[in-house]
Design a protein around this motif. Sequence first.
Motif, PDB file in Angstrom:
ATOM      1  N   ASN A  38       0.724  -1.128  -0.010  1.00 58.34           N
ATOM      2  CA  ASN A  38       0.003   0.043  -0.215  1.00 58.34           C
ATOM      3  C   ASN A  38       0.773   1.425   0.092  1.00 58.34           C
ATOM      4  O   ASN A  38       0.633   2.171  -0.611  1.00 58.34           O
ATOM      5  CB  ASN A  38      -0.770   0.168   1.218  1.00 58.34           C
ATOM      6  N   GLN A  39       2.161   1.326   0.651  1.00 54.17           N
ATOM      7  CA  GLN A  39       2.766   2.420   0.915  1.00 54.17           C
ATOM      8  C   GLN A  39       3.445   2.693  -0.348  1.00 54.17           C
ATOM      9  O   GLN A  39       3.670   3.706  -0.841  1.00 54.17           O
ATOM     10  CB  GLN A  39       3.984   2.296   1.692  1.00 54.17           C
ATOM     11  N   LYS A  40       4.023   1.534  -1.117  1.00 52.93           N
ATOM     12  CA  LYS A  40       4.684   1.754  -2.664  1.00 52.93           C
ATOM     13  C   LYS A  40       3.434   2.298  -3.594  1.00 52.93           C
ATOM     14  O   LYS A  40       3.843   2.941  -4.429  1.00 52.93           O
ATOM     15  CB  LYS A  40       5.211   0.361  -3.164  1.00 52.93           C
ATOM     16  N   ALA A  41       2.153   1.661  -3.572  1.00 51.07           N
ATOM     17  CA  ALA A  41       1.016   2.215  -4.442  1.00 51.07           C
ATOM     18  C   ALA A  41       0.887   3.751  -4.136  1.00 51.07           C
ATOM     19  O   ALA A  41       0.719   4.601  -5.205  1.00 51.07           O
ATOM     20  CB  ALA A  41      -0.133   1.567  -3.933  1.00 51.07           C
ATOM     21  N   GLU A  42       0.942   4.067  -2.935  1.00 50.93           N
ATOM     22  CA  GLU A  42       0.627   5.551  -2.744  1.00 50.93           C
ATOM     23  C   GLU A  42       1.812   6.304  -3.156  1.00 50.93           C
ATOM     24  O   GLU A  42       1.571   7.416  -3.558  1.00 50.93           O
ATOM     25  CB  GLU A  42       0.439   5.591  -1.046  1.00 50.93           C
ATOM     26  N   GLU A  43       3.004   5.887  -2.937  1.00 51.18           N
ATOM     27  CA  GLU A  43       4.282   6.807  -3.439  1.00 51.18           C
ATOM     28  C   GLU A  43       4.010   6.984  -4.981  1.00 51.18           C
ATOM     29  O   GLU A  43       4.192   7.870  -5.612  1.00 51.18           O
ATOM     30  CB  GLU A  43       5.440   6.072  -3.093  1.00 51.18           C
ATOM     31  N   LYS A  44       3.693   5.820  -5.835  1.00 54.67           N
ATOM     32  CA  LYS A  44       3.511   5.968  -7.219  1.00 54.67           C
ATOM     33  C   LYS A  44       2.399   6.811  -7.488  1.00 54.67           C
ATOM     34  O   LYS A  44       2.582   7.727  -8.317  1.00 54.67           O
ATOM     35  CB  LYS A  44       3.156   4.506  -7.663  1.00 54.67           C
ATOM     36  N   LYS A  45       1.332   6.724  -6.797  1.00 53.01           N
ATOM     37  CA  LYS A  45       0.168   7.592  -7.032  1.00 53.01           C
ATOM     38  C   LYS A  45       0.552   9.240  -6.771  1.00 53.01           C
ATOM     39  O   LYS A  45       0.175   9.933  -7.661  1.00 53.01           O
ATOM     40  CB  LYS A  45      -0.985   7.236  -6.001  1.00 53.01           C
ATOM     41  N   ILE A  46       1.269   9.500  -5.912  1.00 63.00           N
ATOM     42  CA  ILE A  46       1.672  11.000  -5.666  1.00 63.00           C
ATOM     43  C   ILE A  46       2.739  11.169  -6.758  1.00 63.00           C
ATOM     44  O   ILE A  46       2.693  12.234  -7.058  1.00 63.00           O
ATOM     45  CB  ILE A  46       2.514  10.977  -4.325  1.00 63.00           C
ATOM     46  N   GLU A  47       3.698  10.423  -7.001  1.00 64.10           N
ATOM     47  CA  GLU A  47       4.737  10.711  -8.120  1.00 64.10           C
ATOM     48  C   GLU A  47       3.815  10.964  -9.487  1.00 64.10           C
ATOM     49  O   GLU A  47       4.170  11.981 -10.041  1.00 64.10           O
ATOM     50  CB  GLU A  47       5.667   9.747  -8.121  1.00 64.10           C
ATOM     51  N   GLN A  48       2.896  10.019  -9.821  1.00 63.90           N
ATOM     52  CA  GLN A  48       2.158  10.486 -11.006  1.00 63.90           C
ATOM     53  C   GLN A  48       1.371  11.669 -10.796  1.00 63.90           C
ATOM     54  O   GLN A  48       1.341  12.297 -11.900  1.00 63.90           O
ATOM     55  CB  GLN A  48       1.299   9.266 -11.161  1.00 63.90           C
TER      56      GLN A  48
END
Length: 123
Positions: A38-48
């Motif tokens: 979940n943390q990795k997915a959130e980081e990807k979302k923020i980066e996008q």
Amino acid sequence: MNKNLNPLNWKRSQQVVGGAIAILLVGAVGTGVAVHANQKAEEKKIEQLSKEKAKKAEARAEKAKQLEKSSEADSKKLLDIAEKTPTDKNIKLAEDSILKVKNAEVKKAFDNQVVGIKNRVKL
């Protein structure tokens, strides 16, 4: 090897406690993996989102540049018309279009040109 370390030799209560500990360990590992994902997915979302925001800002800046260029071109065209046929209406249109120009140097040059046209009309 110690007889108590082999799970096959455990008493019933020891098997229950061992099973409960094993279930807790599996649950803890599963929770850790889920939190990490979940943390990795959130980081990807923020980066996008930040990339999209940067693209939008770049597009806005490009659009503003094009708008500035078009307003300068319009002002130049209206100034040329006012020079060829210096009527009050043409001069007024040129002055109004100059107000839309944001570049100070260009605006000053256009204003000077309008002043020259006005002086010629007065003569």
